[in-house]
Design a protein around this motif. Structure first.
Motif, PDB file in Angstrom:
ATOM      1  N   ASP A  84      14.384 -44.780  33.906  1.00  0.00           N
ATOM      2  CA  ASP A  84      13.490 -44.993  34.979  1.00  0.00           C
ATOM      3  C   ASP A  84      12.133 -45.517  34.454  1.00  0.00           C
ATOM      4  O   ASP A  84      11.486 -46.290  35.002  1.00  0.00           O
ATOM      5  CB  ASP A  84      13.078 -43.894  35.831  1.00  0.00           C
ATOM      6  N   VAL A 115      12.849 -49.027  34.648  1.00  0.00           N
ATOM      7  CA  VAL A 115      13.091 -49.765  35.774  1.00  0.00           C
ATOM      8  C   VAL A 115      12.153 -49.362  36.916  1.00  0.00           C
ATOM      9  O   VAL A 115      11.373 -49.966  37.830  1.00  0.00           O
ATOM     10  CB  VAL A 115      14.470 -49.266  36.283  1.00  0.00           C
ATOM     11  N   TYR A 124      17.266 -52.179  42.111  1.00  0.00           N
ATOM     12  CA  TYR A 124      17.186 -50.844  41.063  1.00  0.00           C
ATOM     13  C   TYR A 124      18.596 -50.561  40.427  1.00  0.00           C
ATOM     14  O   TYR A 124      18.457 -50.117  39.321  1.00  0.00           O
ATOM     15  CB  TYR A 124      16.928 -49.619  42.272  1.00  0.00           C
ATOM     16  N   GLY A 157      18.991 -53.174  37.791  1.00  0.00           N
ATOM     17  CA  GLY A 157      17.951 -52.923  36.580  1.00  0.00           C
ATOM     18  C   GLY A 157      18.471 -51.728  35.959  1.00  0.00           C
ATOM     19  O   GLY A 157      18.497 -51.768  34.464  1.00  0.00           O
ATOM     20  N   ALA A 158      18.827 -50.418  36.635  1.00  0.00           N
ATOM     21  CA  ALA A 158      19.278 -49.511  35.798  1.00  0.00           C
ATOM     22  C   ALA A 158      20.757 -49.750  34.805  1.00  0.00           C
ATOM     23  O   ALA A 158      20.553 -49.260  33.687  1.00  0.00           O
ATOM     24  CB  ALA A 158      19.745 -48.551  36.616  1.00  0.00           C
ATOM     25  N   VAL A 177      19.357 -51.955  31.607  1.00  0.00           N
ATOM     26  CA  VAL A 177      18.738 -50.892  30.567  1.00  0.00           C
ATOM     27  C   VAL A 177      19.774 -50.088  30.033  1.00  0.00           C
ATOM     28  O   VAL A 177      19.516 -49.905  28.760  1.00  0.00           O
ATOM     29  CB  VAL A 177      17.589 -50.256  31.240  1.00  0.00           C
TER      30      VAL A 177
END
Length: 540
Positions: free
Chosen positions: A191, A194, A527, A530-531, A534
């Motif tokens: 987080d 992101v 979201y 992006g998670a 990463v």
């Protein structure tokens, strides 16, 4: 799985998307149709017994009633604050801190929502934040969309850690306290990369779609301040998770973030330069769609100090925290008054309601106390209640159909075909072909759970063991896959029909649920993707 079985399992998803988003039907029409289609296919194709179907519907109606009570309490509190002029004072206070709506959005939409999510969860943040944003001059559509997008990252540890301490702890067989802690740390670590950008996304969405400027450039000017607020939440949340565990990262992270961000706004640190309209000294950042405050301006009847105007919201926050901390006796006392319906229609389904523990009861208590404190007349109190009831009516049909449809979907494991529950069947089907891509798909499974069930906790309960098995099959770290499940469940809150209907209700935006989802769908995908990126780059 046959074509008809696949269609049946996917019907709650397809019907909601097609009727709400594509056909643009209001939820009060789309959700009864979705319920009817799902029930017919569940009976004829999935071969759910009629008693199981009926029991799931009755369970859903009880749960829908608890959600309506939360919405009603939030509406009554809002009306009391409006009639007492406290809302006008709060609006004036924000104007003194910063007249820039981009700054107000970050403080209220991101950090105050994060605090409420950490304290209470279960739809409470959007129900409070959306009308507050409307009072500050945001259009109702902007207020609902932005509040739903903001109510995401803090969900990992919402309701004092419930998604972890209940969702994963009970949903993942054999998981240890150390593994839970490491999963929570992995989730909040992702987080930082992101979710810290979500406030940036909020100001960009506001600037492009809801402000008078209607361009991205207006939002870009606020990116440094928005990114500061994102990191002001995620970095303290990581520290709290590492030091204290999963109960208080959202609560304390948001409080520290509020202190940092409000100080930055007060001293104009990284705040965007205001846009001045030629020939006037007014900042231009007003949506073309009229807000409630435009159509019905509040007349300040008496002078109220700012700290008194904020007391009801402070009272709500304090009571929600005090009533949800297990170490205090208040939680057990409130849950002691518990109505249960066991073995509904002779099935194994059970539903229970602790009326005093519901956030709606906290709202009502604070609203009544505030009405007395601000010396409202009995007529004004009656007006607040009747107006709130009138605003709630359109949501009754939508929620009375949406929640039973969800319960049918979840309880479909009882059937004559020997099939698993529909959500598990869909997830298993994906696993059969997409194991090699599971880092990308794990968040989407979590989002599916929240979209259907309306709860990140239930998503973790429903898919926790499945994600554990997929981690082993894909030879991925279990803590990483479970962390992606958590983050996906957060993202699913943005598009969950139950949350959308609830948030729309408190700003009198009934009938535009599909339009709201069309806005929140893309941040949800941002979201999740992006998670996944990463996780792939830094954690796999």
């Amino acid at each position: 799985m046959t074509f008809w079985q696949l269609l049946t399992a996917a019907m709650p998803l397809f019907s909601v998307f097609i009727l709400l988003v594509l056909c643009r039907l209001p939820a009060r029409q789309a959700m009864p149709l979705s319920l009817l289609l799902s029930a017919i296919l569940a009976y004829w194709v999935w071969q759910m017994p009629a008693l199981q179907l009926s029991a799931a519907v009755l369970e859903g109606l009880v749960i829908a009633a608890t959600i309506l009570w939360i919405i009603f309490g939030a509406l009554v509190l809002l009306k009391v604050l409006t009639l007492s002029s406290a809302m006008a004072v709060i609006k004036a206070g924000f104007s003194q801190l910063s007249a820039d709506k981009r700054v107000q959005l970050v403080i209220i939409g991101w950090l105050f929502v994060g605090f409420l999510e950490g304290a209470a969860g279960f739809g409470t943040p959007a129900a409070i934040a959306a009308p507050l944003l409307v009072a500050l001059g945001f259009s109702p559509l902007a207020a609902v969309v932005l509040a739903l997008v903001a109510d995401s990252a803090a969900v990992s540890f919402g309701a004092v850690g419930t998604p972890v301490l209940v969702g994963l702890a009970q949903g993942v067989p054999g998981i240890t306290a150390a593994e839970l802690q490491q999963t929570a740390l992995t989730a909040v670590s992702i987080d930082i990369f992101v979710a810290s950008w979500l406030p940036v996304l909020l100001v960009l969405m506001y600037s492009r779609f809801f402000s008078e400027q209607a361009n991205w450039r207006y939002g870009l000017a606020a990116v440094p301040f928005a990114l500061l607020s994102g990191l002001a939440f995620t970095l303290p949340a990581y520290g709290v998770t590492w030091w204290l565990g999963p109960e208080f990262p959202s609560v304390l992270g948001a409080l520290l973030g509020l202190a940092i961000t409000c100080s930055a706004a007060h001293f104009n640190i990284l705040t965007p330069m205001p846009v001045i309209k030629q020939g006037t000294d007014n900042v231009v950042n007003l949506s073309s769609e009229k807000s409630d405050s435009q159509t019905a301006p509040v007349v300040v009847l008496k002078s109220i100090p700012l700290w008194q105007a904020w007391l009801p919201y402070v009272g709500v926050a304090v009571l929600l925290v005090l009533t949800r901390v297990s170490e205090l006796p208040i939680k057990a006392w409130l849950q002691g008054l518990n109505w249960q319906w066991q073995g509904i229609l002779g099935t194994e389904l059970t539903v229970s309601v602790a009326p005093l523990y519901l956030p709606g009861s906290v709202f009502m208590l604070v609203a009544l106390t505030a009405a007395i404190f601000f010396r409202l007349s009995a007529a004004d109190i009656g007006k607040a209640v009747t107006q709130s009831g009138a605003m709630l009516l359109p949501s009754c049909i939508a929620l009375a159909a949406a929640v039973p449809m969800v319960r049918i979907f979840l309880h479909s494991d009882v059937n004559a075909q020997g099939l698993p529950a529909m959500p598990m069947a869909l997830a298993t089907l994906a696993a059969d072909y997409l194991t090699d891509y599971w880092i990308a798909l794990a968040p989407l499974v979590g989002a599916l759970g929240s979209f259907i069930a309306g709860s990140a906790t239930f998503s973790n309960l429903m898919f926790g063991s499945f994600q554990q098995a997929m981690a082993q099959q894909a030879e991925l770290p279990q803590t990483l896959v479970l962390a992606l499940q958590m983050l996906g469940a957060n993202a699913g809150n943005m598009i969950c029909v139950v949350n959308v209907v609830a948030a729309a209700s408190v700003v009198n935006l009934n009938g535009r649920e599909g339009e709201i989802i069309r806005y929140t769908l893309w941040p949800m995908l941002f979201y999740c993707s992006g998670a996944a990126l990463v996780a792939f780059w830094f954690f796999s």
